[in-house]
Design an enzyme around this catalytic site. Structure first.
Site, PDB file in Angstrom:
ATOM      1  CB  SER A   1      34.495 -26.595-113.296  1.00  0.00           C
ATOM      2  OG  SER A   1      34.879 -26.390-114.480  1.00  0.00           O
ATOM      3  CE  LYS A   2      41.217 -26.509-108.709  1.00  0.00           C
ATOM      4  NZ  LYS A   2      41.510 -28.110-108.406  1.00  0.00           N
ATOM      5  NE  ARG A   3      34.664 -26.932-117.960  1.00  0.00           N
ATOM      6  CZ  ARG A   3      33.659 -26.264-118.469  1.00  0.00           C
ATOM      7  NH1 ARG A   3      33.708 -25.401-119.207  1.00  0.00           N
ATOM      8  NH2 ARG A   3      32.447 -26.449-117.883  1.00  0.00           N
ATOM      9  CG  HIS A   4      34.323 -21.821-116.036  1.00  0.00           C
ATOM     10  ND1 HIS A   4      33.686 -22.845-115.379  1.00  0.00           N
ATOM     11  CD2 HIS A   4      33.542 -21.691-117.269  1.00  0.00           C
ATOM     12  CE1 HIS A   4      32.600 -23.373-116.158  1.00  0.00           C
ATOM     13  NE2 HIS A   4      32.552 -22.470-117.092  1.00  0.00           N
ATOM     14  N   GLY A   5      38.910 -20.984-115.046  1.00  0.00           N
ATOM     15  CA  GLY A   5      39.979 -19.882-115.027  1.00  0.00           C
ATOM     16  C   GLY A   5      40.023 -19.596-113.293  1.00  0.00           C
TER      17      GLY A   5
END
Ligand code: GLU
Length: 467
Positions: free
Chosen positions: A238-242
């Protein structure tokens, strides 16, 4: 002949998972000396944007995943979809469904309450209605009620789905627009696609699509579903992974070759080889060797690959990419050394092009800004006589080369009986504004006589002021 296609929906960025799908499709087409098609699945008018189409095209071009045909836009093919829809209805493979939203919602609730899988119950198939001419309707596919669909997935092997699990999917919405599962079949058929490689989020669509192929008496492609990508922590990506968008990787200073090499190893391997030239990838890639297990992203490995390619690609190629980042920093490249030489000087100590650009701007800028803490630490009066001699020697040289610079530095410290460790940091800092710069002789040579003498003279004046 092998024909593959990459068929993104232009609803957002070019995701790293989609880029891997594109690469695998491209590689398989190249390996088989076939054709790679780019198809833009833009039938969802609400979510598709021109900007997203551009991002996809820009990303593929940057990665040099060039397509042989396309881009083909589904929105240009509506007449064809309409014609096939008519044919399916005429042959009793599809029917009009007048069920209202309310009825479908009530049905869904009942099914959920009864702990059943929500699905259309085939009401309009069983009781064909003759409503008023302008009653809205959708067109549904008549999924066979008995038997099962079996297919040999290129990645996962044999898959069997009971037809009783599938309901009558919608082929055209009430506004007449065709749905994904329908258009994709017509396109794969018309474009003579032989291999459909896509993310495993589509695996539930495949039996539905096979049914449509069968109803049309059309030859079916082979299907392969790629394993899911996970974040470095093993959780769903997901986006929280950079960075997960291809252009974001580009903007963070990753070389396209490094990203391609990284992508090819996500779910595919050839022995324990990690570094692949494009030719090697094409030679060894085989759809039958794609792993079933999900693969986790590994940002450290990407940086390792990036540094490998920064070190081994021809410097002129790296310089071409670096120029873009220098321009972003507002650097005028005519005001400094040849960028390819800068790459040679810097590539051992940078992991990304962003870092390389930051660390190289001092070659081109008129002045350097030196951090106060660094001057406090490294500037010292003890270096004054040697620095003064060094500047004089440099000024006196008719030629400007690395060897002369090196010898003059050594002569200056020897003459005044100080350690190189006293003079060198002063020179380094004065010339580049940082302590993490290339070897002094190389750096000053690239910086040029004029800038070197001016910067060292400024430093000398500062040193003299010190108590
Ligand atoms: N348009 C679909 C997507 O972006 C891909 C469809 C396919 O490959 O069959 O997920």
């Amino acid at each position: 002949m092998t024909i593959t296609r990459f068929a993104p929906s232009p609803t957002g960025m070019l995701h790293v998972g989609s880029a891997r799908t594109a690469l695998f499709c491209w590689l398989w087409a190249k390996r088989q000396k076939g054709t790679f098609i780019l198809r833009i699945e833009d039938t969802d008018r609400e979510r598709s944007t021109d900007e997203a189409v551009e991002v996809i095209i820009e990303g593929l071009k940057w990665l040099e995943l060039n397509w042989d045909e396309g881009p083909i836009f589904q929105t240009h093919r509506f007449d064809r979809y309409k014609a096939v829809l008519k044919e399916l209805m005429a042959n009793d493979h599809a029917y009009k469904c007048y069920c209202t939203k309310e009825r479908l919602e009530a049905l869904r609730e009942q099914q959920i309450e009864a702990k059943e899988k929500p699905r259309y119950d085939g009401y309009c198939r069983k009781f064909p209605a003759q409503p008023h001419a302008d009653t809205p309707y959708v067109v549904r596919f008549k999924t066979p009620e008995e038997g099962s669909i079996v297919f040999e997935d290129l990645v996962r092997g044999r898959i069997e789905i009971q037809n009783s699990e599938l309901d009558d999917l919608i082929l055209a919405r009430s506004d007449g627009t065709p749905t994904y599962n329908f258009t994709v079949v017509i396109d794969d058929w018309d474009m003579k696609v032989t291999h459909v490689l896509r993310g495993d989020d589509h695996i539930n669509n495949t039996p539905r699509q096979i049914h449509i192929f069968k109803a049309l008496n059309a030859p079916m492609p082979a299907y392969g579903h790629m394993p899911m990508l996970l974040g470095p922590d093993g959780k769903r990506l997901s986006k929280r992974h950079g960075a997960v968008s291809v252009l974001q990787y580009r903007d963070e200073g990753i070389l396209p070759k490094a990203l391609i090499n990284y992508l090819v190893r996500l779910g595919w391997s050839h022995g324990d080889q990690e570094i692949f030239t494009t030719a090697e990838m094409i030679e060894h890639f085989d759809v039958h060797n794609i792993n079933v297990a999900p693969t986790a992203l590994n940002p450290e490995k990407l940086l390792w690959l990036n540094q490998h390619y920064m070190k081994t690609e021809p410097e002129v190629e790296v310089a071409k990419q670096l120029a873009w980042f220098m321009a972003k920093l507002g650097i005028d490249l005519t005001k400094g050394p040849d960028l390819a030489q800068v790459v040679i000087a810097q590539r051992e100590r940078c992991k990304t092009l962003v870092e390389m650009a930051e660390k190289s701007r001092f070659f081109f800028e008129d002045e350097v800004v030196i951090d106060g803490d660094l001057t406090k630490k490294h500037f010292n009066r003890e270096a004054v006589p040697a620095l003064s001699d060094f500047i004089q020697a440099l000024e006196a040289f008719p030629a400007w080369d690395k060897e002369v610079i090196h010898d003059a530095l050594k002569a200056a410290v020897d003459k005044h009986g100080i350690k190189l460790g006293v003079l060198a940091p002063v020179v380094r800092l004065a010339a580049s504004g940082t302590m993490a710069s290339p070897p002094i002789d190389m750096m000053l040579w690239l910086l040029g006589k004029e800038k070197t003498v001016a910067r060292l003279s400024d430093a000398l004046a500062q040193l003299k002021e010190l108590a």
